[in-house]
Design a protein around this motif. Structure first.
Motif, PDB file in Angstrom:
ATOM      1  N   ILE A 174      58.190  83.603 -63.080  1.00 54.86           N
ATOM      2  CA  ILE A 174      58.792  82.283 -63.278  1.00 54.86           C
ATOM      3  C   ILE A 174      59.757  82.307 -64.455  1.00 54.86           C
ATOM      4  CG2 ILE A 174      58.288  79.887 -63.935  1.00 54.86           C
ATOM      5  CD1 ILE A 174      55.660  80.193 -62.316  1.00 54.86           C
ATOM      6  N   ALA A 175      59.345  82.922 -65.560  1.00 49.39           N
ATOM      7  CA  ALA A 175      60.213  82.997 -66.741  1.00 49.39           C
ATOM      8  C   ALA A 175      61.472  83.817 -66.459  1.00 49.39           C
ATOM      9  CB  ALA A 175      59.441  83.602 -67.910  1.00 49.39           C
ATOM     10  N   MET A 176      61.333  84.889 -65.690  1.00 50.24           N
ATOM     11  CA  MET A 176      62.501  85.700 -65.342  1.00 50.24           C
ATOM     12  C   MET A 176      63.437  84.937 -64.410  1.00 50.24           C
ATOM     13  SD  MET A 176      60.677  89.406 -64.991  1.00 50.24           S
ATOM     14  CE  MET A 176      62.109  90.422 -64.777  1.00 50.24           C
ATOM     15  N   GLY A 177      62.885  84.103 -63.555  1.00 52.44           N
ATOM     16  CA  GLY A 177      63.719  83.265 -62.693  1.00 52.44           C
ATOM     17  C   GLY A 177      64.524  82.261 -63.502  1.00 52.44           C
ATOM     18  N   ILE A 178      63.885  81.653 -64.495  1.00 51.58           N
ATOM     19  CA  ILE A 178      64.581  80.708 -65.365  1.00 51.58           C
ATOM     20  C   ILE A 178      65.660  81.422 -66.171  1.00 51.58           C
ATOM     21  CG2 ILE A 178      64.279  79.173 -67.348  1.00 51.58           C
ATOM     22  CD1 ILE A 178      61.474  78.539 -66.195  1.00 51.58           C
ATOM     23  N   LEU A 182      61.300  91.864 -68.746  1.00 48.50           N
ATOM     24  CA  LEU A 182      61.179  93.007 -67.839  1.00 48.50           C
ATOM     25  C   LEU A 182      60.297  94.093 -68.450  1.00 48.50           C
ATOM     26  CD1 LEU A 182      62.104  94.273 -65.160  1.00 48.50           C
ATOM     27  CD2 LEU A 182      64.055  95.202 -66.405  1.00 48.50           C
ATOM     28  N   MET A 183      60.466  94.329 -69.752  1.00 50.37           N
ATOM     29  CA  MET A 183      59.608  95.313 -70.418  1.00 50.37           C
ATOM     30  C   MET A 183      58.148  94.869 -70.390  1.00 50.37           C
ATOM     31  SD  MET A 183      61.853  96.688 -73.661  1.00 50.37           S
ATOM     32  CE  MET A 183      61.661  95.195 -74.576  1.00 50.37           C
ATOM     33  N   ALA A 184      57.902  93.586 -70.601  1.00 44.63           N
ATOM     34  CA  ALA A 184      56.530  93.082 -70.568  1.00 44.63           C
ATOM     35  C   ALA A 184      55.932  93.205 -69.168  1.00 44.63           C
ATOM     36  CB  ALA A 184      56.496  91.628 -71.029  1.00 44.63           C
ATOM     37  N   THR A 185      56.724  92.914 -68.146  1.00 44.59           N
ATOM     38  CA  THR A 185      56.232  93.024 -66.766  1.00 44.59           C
ATOM     39  C   THR A 185      55.901  94.473 -66.424  1.00 44.59           C
ATOM     40  OG1 THR A 185      57.595  91.125 -66.167  1.00 44.59           O
ATOM     41  CG2 THR A 185      56.783  92.499 -64.371  1.00 44.59           C
ATOM     42  N   ILE A 186      56.745  95.393 -66.828  1.00 47.45           N
ATOM     43  CA  ILE A 186      56.461  96.812 -66.576  1.00 47.45           C
ATOM     44  C   ILE A 186      55.218  97.238 -67.352  1.00 47.45           C
ATOM     45  CG2 ILE A 186      57.341  99.159 -66.879  1.00 47.45           C
ATOM     46  CD1 ILE A 186      60.128  98.020 -66.323  1.00 47.45           C
ATOM     47  N   GLY A 187      55.025  96.714 -68.558  1.00 47.20           N
ATOM     48  CA  GLY A 187      53.815  97.002 -69.323  1.00 47.20           C
ATOM     49  C   GLY A 187      52.563  96.511 -68.617  1.00 47.20           C
ATOM     50  N   ILE A 188      52.640  95.316 -68.024  1.00 44.27           N
ATOM     51  CA  ILE A 188      51.495  94.791 -67.271  1.00 44.27           C
ATOM     52  C   ILE A 188      51.200  95.688 -66.071  1.00 44.27           C
ATOM     53  CG2 ILE A 188      50.708  92.851 -65.849  1.00 44.27           C
ATOM     54  CD1 ILE A 188      52.333  91.034 -67.747  1.00 44.27           C
ATOM     55  N   PHE A 189      52.250  96.087 -65.357  1.00 45.61           N
ATOM     56  CA  PHE A 189      52.039  96.987 -64.212  1.00 45.61           C
ATOM     57  C   PHE A 189      51.510  98.345 -64.662  1.00 45.61           C
ATOM     58  CE2 PHE A 189      54.907  94.183 -61.717  1.00 45.61           C
ATOM     59  CZ  PHE A 189      54.039  93.959 -60.655  1.00 45.61           C
ATOM     60  N   SER A 190      51.908  98.791 -65.837  1.00 41.18           N
ATOM     61  CA  SER A 190      51.406 100.060 -66.356  1.00 41.18           C
ATOM     62  C   SER A 190      49.902  99.994 -66.593  1.00 41.18           C
ATOM     63  CB  SER A 190      52.134 100.419 -67.644  1.00 41.18           C
ATOM     64  OG  SER A 190      51.619 101.589 -68.206  1.00 41.18           O
ATOM     65  N   VAL A 191      49.439  98.865 -67.112  1.00 37.06           N
ATOM     66  CA  VAL A 191      47.995  98.702 -67.330  1.00 37.06           C
ATOM     67  C   VAL A 191      47.276  98.588 -65.993  1.00 37.06           C
ATOM     68  CG1 VAL A 191      46.246  97.157 -68.286  1.00 37.06           C
ATOM     69  CG2 VAL A 191      48.281  97.695 -69.611  1.00 37.06           C
ATOM     70  N   ASP A 229      69.244  89.193 -72.908  1.00 32.72           N
ATOM     71  CA  ASP A 229      68.351  89.888 -73.833  1.00 32.72           C
ATOM     72  C   ASP A 229      66.897  89.472 -73.591  1.00 32.72           C
ATOM     73  OD1 ASP A 229      67.888  91.697 -75.916  1.00 32.72           O
ATOM     74  OD2 ASP A 229      67.852  90.084 -77.392  1.00 32.72           O
ATOM     75  N   ALA A 230      66.674  88.179 -73.392  1.00 32.63           N
ATOM     76  CA  ALA A 230      65.318  87.700 -73.092  1.00 32.63           C
ATOM     77  C   ALA A 230      64.822  88.247 -71.762  1.00 32.63           C
ATOM     78  CB  ALA A 230      65.303  86.171 -73.074  1.00 32.63           C
ATOM     79  N   PHE A 231      65.712  88.370 -70.788  1.00 34.98           N
ATOM     80  CA  PHE A 231      65.340  88.943 -69.494  1.00 34.98           C
ATOM     81  C   PHE A 231      64.883  90.386 -69.653  1.00 34.98           C
ATOM     82  CE2 PHE A 231      66.099  90.942 -65.406  1.00 34.98           C
ATOM     83  CZ  PHE A 231      65.569  90.006 -64.519  1.00 34.98           C
ATOM     84  N   GLY A 232      65.577  91.149 -70.510  1.00 34.89           N
ATOM     85  CA  GLY A 232      65.182  92.526 -70.758  1.00 34.89           C
ATOM     86  C   GLY A 232      63.804  92.631 -71.390  1.00 34.89           C
ATOM     87  N   VAL A 233      63.521  91.731 -72.333  1.00 35.52           N
ATOM     88  CA  VAL A 233      62.201  91.732 -72.970  1.00 35.52           C
ATOM     89  C   VAL A 233      61.123  91.371 -71.950  1.00 35.52           C
ATOM     90  CG1 VAL A 233      60.792  90.582 -74.706  1.00 35.52           C
ATOM     91  CG2 VAL A 233      63.120  91.264 -75.255  1.00 35.52           C
TER      92      VAL A 233
END
Length: 99
Positions: free
Chosen positions: A18-22, A47-56, A41-45
């Motif tokens: 949702i945040a990435m859509g906004i 994206l990094m958080a989403t990849i971190g969640i998928f990594s876990v 820049d916020a989208f990149g951050v």
């Protein structure tokens, strides 16, 4: 992993989507170029958080390299765009100046 942790991860992924859509809306329809750069820049951050969640979730550490690459490219891109907005160019070609 237990059920509670899976539910938390699903909620986190939905929240990030949702945040990435906004942020995507702000990148496309931002009133000024400054708003678009901040949203990118916020989208990149995010994206990094989403990849971190998928990594876990996938229980792997190989995605940390991808997170670091996105972070470096995002920082360099933000600095380059800020310099472009301030001076009108990114790389100074005139090497004969005394500065």
């Amino acid at each position: 992993m237990n059920l509670f942790l899976n539910i938390v991860f699903i909620i986190a992924i939905v929240g990030m989507a949702i945040a990435m859509g906004i942020a995507s809306y702000r990148i496309i329809r931002g009133p000024t170029l400054h708003d678009k750069i901040v949203a990118l820049d916020a989208f990149g951050v995010m994206l990094m958080a989403t990849i971190g969640i998928f990594s876990v979730l996938l229980d792997t550490s190989y995605l940390i390299v991808v997170i670091m690459l996105i972070g470096m490219l995002g920082a360099i891109g933000t600095i380059a765009m800020a310099k472009f907005l301030e001076k009108g160019w990114v790389i100074d070609i005139d090497r004969d100046s005394d500065e």
